[in-house]
Design a protein around this motif. Structure first.
Motif, PDB file in Angstrom:
ATOM      1  N   THR A  92      -1.178   5.698   4.917  1.00 26.88           N
ATOM      2  CA  THR A  92      -2.335   5.311   5.723  1.00 26.88           C
ATOM      3  C   THR A  92      -3.589   5.241   4.868  1.00 26.88           C
ATOM      4  O   THR A  92      -3.524   5.354   3.643  1.00 26.88           O
ATOM      5  N   THR A  93      -4.732   5.080   5.523  1.00 25.78           N
ATOM      6  CA  THR A  93      -6.017   5.097   4.820  1.00 25.78           C
ATOM      7  C   THR A  93      -6.777   6.361   5.215  1.00 25.78           C
ATOM      8  O   THR A  93      -7.992   6.434   5.088  1.00 25.78           O
ATOM      9  N   ASP A  94      -6.053   7.349   5.664  1.00 29.03           N
ATOM     10  CA  ASP A  94      -6.643   8.629   6.059  1.00 29.03           C
ATOM     11  C   ASP A  94      -6.865   9.473   4.802  1.00 29.03           C
ATOM     12  O   ASP A  94      -5.904   9.826   4.118  1.00 29.03           O
ATOM     13  N   VAL A 147      -1.965   7.620  -5.893  1.00 27.24           N
ATOM     14  CA  VAL A 147      -1.969   8.248  -4.568  1.00 27.24           C
ATOM     15  C   VAL A 147      -2.202   7.201  -3.487  1.00 27.24           C
ATOM     16  O   VAL A 147      -1.667   7.299  -2.376  1.00 27.24           O
ATOM     17  N   ASP A 148      -2.985   6.172  -3.801  1.00 27.89           N
ATOM     18  CA  ASP A 148      -3.242   5.102  -2.840  1.00 27.89           C
ATOM     19  C   ASP A 148      -1.962   4.356  -2.515  1.00 27.89           C
ATOM     20  O   ASP A 148      -1.726   3.930  -1.386  1.00 27.89           O
ATOM     21  N   MET A 149      -1.097   4.215  -3.496  1.00 33.89           N
ATOM     22  CA  MET A 149       0.154   3.497  -3.289  1.00 33.89           C
ATOM     23  C   MET A 149       1.181   4.323  -2.513  1.00 33.89           C
ATOM     24  O   MET A 149       1.898   3.804  -1.674  1.00 33.89           O
ATOM     25  N   LYS A 207       0.905  -1.116   0.000  1.00 29.12           N
ATOM     26  CA  LYS A 207       0.000   0.000   0.000  1.00 29.12           C
ATOM     27  C   LYS A 207       0.928   1.144   0.000  1.00 29.12           C
ATOM     28  O   LYS A 207       2.007   1.077  -0.518  1.00 29.12           O
ATOM     29  N   LYS A 208       0.627   2.153   0.712  1.00 37.48           N
ATOM     30  CA  LYS A 208       1.438   3.346   0.779  1.00 37.48           C
ATOM     31  C   LYS A 208       2.890   2.975   0.640  1.00 37.48           C
ATOM     32  O   LYS A 208       3.426   2.245   1.432  1.00 37.48           O
ATOM     33  N   VAL A 209       3.528   3.512  -0.361  1.00 39.51           N
ATOM     34  CA  VAL A 209       4.914   3.155  -0.584  1.00 39.51           C
ATOM     35  C   VAL A 209       5.887   4.256  -0.292  1.00 39.51           C
ATOM     36  O   VAL A 209       6.938   4.033   0.229  1.00 39.51           O
ATOM     37  N   MET A 210       5.601   5.449  -0.678  1.00 42.86           N
ATOM     38  CA  MET A 210       6.550   6.531  -0.581  1.00 42.86           C
ATOM     39  C   MET A 210       7.209   6.734   0.758  1.00 42.86           C
ATOM     40  O   MET A 210       8.367   6.974   0.854  1.00 42.86           O
TER      41      MET A 210
END
Length: 230
Positions: A209-211, A203-205, A17-20
């Motif tokens: 978080t899921t905020d 942007v999801d990647m 998920k969030k990668v950056m």
């Protein structure tokens, strides 16, 4: 996206998920792309791997929460979402982490609960509006509803310059072409609808978080940065 678009590398190549803003933990093998997630788009490559490996699935980045919690305790003025985006967009980001942010993934973002949260964000009105604003960086052809190859590459390069500053001009060019093939699914045609799906995946990647606030802040801050890239 680059150029007028300011688009990042292939969105579909997200690792976890969030990668950056990856935490200094060891990268995990990305989980299979969930059915609730949009079809992968090329823009994600810039965000994930330094080499073109279309066989690898992008992963949502691992959260560097320990770093964020520490920073949050020292700065009451910024929210966790703002601090996360600040780290993601900082030029010395990777030097603060155990491994490059784009090489790490977060398996916890692939639980049923988090997958559902991420799927709902695609329909969040604020996130949709932010993606619509960001998509203007990728103008459609006059009298058409598709993004031109040349315009895509310009914006992709600019976006990659911000997110992957260590890449050479040659690497940026190769990544842009690879992402274009992936994002257009080999057809050479990128519609406005496809672009919106790709941008959500992107942007999801890159978020941690899921905020929804983090999604909005990243899109808006990245938009401004990309537009400043010559």
């Amino acid at each position: 996206m680059e150029g007028p678009l300011c688009t990042p590398a292939p969105l579909h190549q997200r690792q976890g998920k969030k990668v950056m803003v990856t935490s200094p933990k060891t990268a995990r093998t990305p989980s299979p792309e969930p059915s609730c997630t949009p079809t992968p788009a090329s823009l994600s490559s810039t965000a994930t791997t330094s080499s073109s490996s279309s066989s690898e699935k992008p992963v949502k980045r691992k959260s560097s929460l320990p770093l964020l919690e520490k920073s949050l305790s020292q700065s009451g003025a910024q929210s966790k979402a703002e601090l996360s985006v600040e780290l993601i967009l900082s030029e010395d980001r990777d030097s603060k982490l155990g491994k490059p942010y784009h090489e790490d993934g977060d398996p916890s973002m692939y639980t049923e609960q988090n997958l559902q949260k991420r799927a709902r964000l695609k329909e969040n009105s604020s996130v949709v509006d932010a993606i619509t604003r960001f998509s203007k960086l990728f103008p459609v052809s006059s009298g058409s509803v598709t993004v031109e190859h040349s315009a895509y590459l310009v914006s992709h390069r600019k976006l990659a310059r911000v997110l992957r500053p260590s890449l050479t001009d040659e690497e940026l060019a190769a990544l842009g072409e690879e992402d274009w093939r992936n994002d257009t699914q080999g057809t050479g045609v990128l519609s406005a609808e496809m672009l919106r799906d790709i941008l959500f995946q992107f942007v999801d990647m890159w978020t941690q978080t899921t905020d929804p606030t983090e999604y909005l802040v990243l899109l808006d801050q990245l938009y401004l940065k990309v537009c400043d890239v010559p």
